[in-house]
Design a protein around this motif. Structure first.
Motif, PDB file in Angstrom:
ATOM      1  N   UNK A 198       0.819  -1.221   0.000  1.00 33.51           N
ATOM      2  CA  UNK A 198       0.000   0.000   0.000  1.00 33.51           C
ATOM      3  C   UNK A 198       0.850   1.266   0.000  1.00 33.51           C
ATOM      4  N   UNK A 199       0.337   2.272  -0.688  1.00 37.10           N
ATOM      5  CA  UNK A 199       0.899   3.618  -0.623  1.00 37.10           C
ATOM      6  C   UNK A 199       0.098   4.415   0.423  1.00 37.10           C
ATOM      7  N   UNK A 200       0.611   5.564   0.857  1.00 37.16           N
ATOM      8  CA  UNK A 200      -0.176   6.392   1.794  1.00 37.16           C
ATOM      9  C   UNK A 200      -1.533   6.758   1.216  1.00 37.16           C
ATOM     10  N   UNK A 201      -1.585   7.046  -0.080  1.00 39.06           N
ATOM     11  CA  UNK A 201      -2.861   7.418  -0.694  1.00 39.06           C
ATOM     12  C   UNK A 201      -3.860   6.256  -0.612  1.00 39.06           C
ATOM     13  N   UNK A 202      -3.374   5.039  -0.837  1.00 39.33           N
ATOM     14  CA  UNK A 202      -4.265   3.862  -0.737  1.00 39.33           C
ATOM     15  C   UNK A 202      -4.681   3.613   0.704  1.00 39.33           C
ATOM     16  N   UNK A 203      -3.775   3.853   1.646  1.00 40.22           N
ATOM     17  CA  UNK A 203      -4.150   3.754   3.066  1.00 40.22           C
ATOM     18  C   UNK A 203      -5.287   4.729   3.351  1.00 40.22           C
ATOM     19  N   UNK A 204      -5.180   5.940   2.816  1.00 40.07           N
ATOM     20  CA  UNK A 204      -6.229   6.941   3.012  1.00 40.07           C
ATOM     21  C   UNK A 204      -7.561   6.483   2.444  1.00 40.07           C
TER      22      UNK A 204
END
Ligand SMILES: [Zn+2]
Ligand SMILES: [Zn+2]
Length: 252
Positions: A198-204
């Motif tokens: 996961x990227x931070x954007x996907x975590x968001x």
């Protein structure tokens, strides 16, 4: 119910983050979620009593999540006086017994011969088991390796979801809906995105669906150090986010 992030790192050795390991205390149960390299020594440096762990639950079989299982087994046999006599349960996906067999056989002593009762409980994804009265552990398949699962630990009035390693999956987000803590892997910046992490954007995006009480980030690769992770998440999710370090802890 207390959660401590013992190891918030990955396969990349760095000074301040050992590999994956997260410790949950709930109703007398002392559960270690994943057990990568460095976790046993980090438990000691954080002052967590490794001798009294009751369960080790593995999310998948990558080295950065399992390598300290033999280290802890050896510690319980040779690293404490008197040696451990209390039972231990190792929980994991189907294939966990074969993995622990191979690791311990390679080191010259089967997990059956460490001198205290060890049970290996393989949990097919989707199963829910009772660890004790009122304490449940449930798993859910996640996109990473074939066997990879996320775990939900439920104690009296509270739920923690730990994703293990995973690629983007909105179904996981729905499964985690309303949990108190979403302990979620956040591996790589968007510029290095791959389908299995996961990227931070996907975590968001996952947090927006799951709407947990708190988002706790773990499993961070060094390239994330150059990124404003909370800002990248905040573009998708407005709730409370913590970039965890080894030794971060919260009481529920
Ligand atoms: Zn990993
Ligand atoms: Zn992995």
């Amino acid at each position: 119910m207390r959660l401590t992030t013992v190891g918030t790192g990955t396969a990349a050795p760095v000074a301040d983050r050992v590999q994956a390991g997260h410790f949950v205390e709930v109703g007398g149960m002392r559960v270690l979620l994943d057990c990568g390299s460095g976790v046993s020594f980090r438990l000691a440096s954080l002052g967590i009593d490794w001798a009294t762990i009751t369960h080790v639950a593995l999310t998948h079989f990558h080295a950065d999540h399992v390598l300290d299982v033999p280290t802890l087994l050896t510690a319980w046999r040779h690293g404490m006086l008197p040696p451990r006599s209390a039972p231990l349960e190792i929980i994991g996906p189907v294939g966990t017994a074969a993995l622990v067999d191979r690791m311990t056989d390679a080191l010259g002593i089967s997990w059956r011969e460490y001198g205290f009762p060890v049970t290996i409980r393989e949990m097919p994804a989707g199963e829910r088991i009772a660890l004790a009265d009122g304490i449940a552990l449930e798993s859910r398949s996640v996109p990473h390796t074939a066997e990879s699962v996320a775990y939900l630990i439920e104690g009296p009035g509270h739920r923690i979801v730990y994703t293990g390693d995973m690629g983007f999956d909105e179904g996981l987000a729905r499964w985690a809906t309303g949990c108190d803590v979403l302990l979620i892997e956040c591996s790589l910046p968007a510029a290095m995105a791959i389908p299995t992490h996961l990227t931070p954007e996907q975590v968001g995006a996952i947090a927006k669906v799951a709407s947990p009480g708190l988002v706790a980030l773990t499993h961070m690769y060094p390239p994330l150090d150059k990124v404003d992770v909370p800002a990248a998440i905040a573009a998708h999710y407005e709730g409370h986010v913590v970039v965890c370090h080894d030794g971060w802890s919260t009481e529920l």
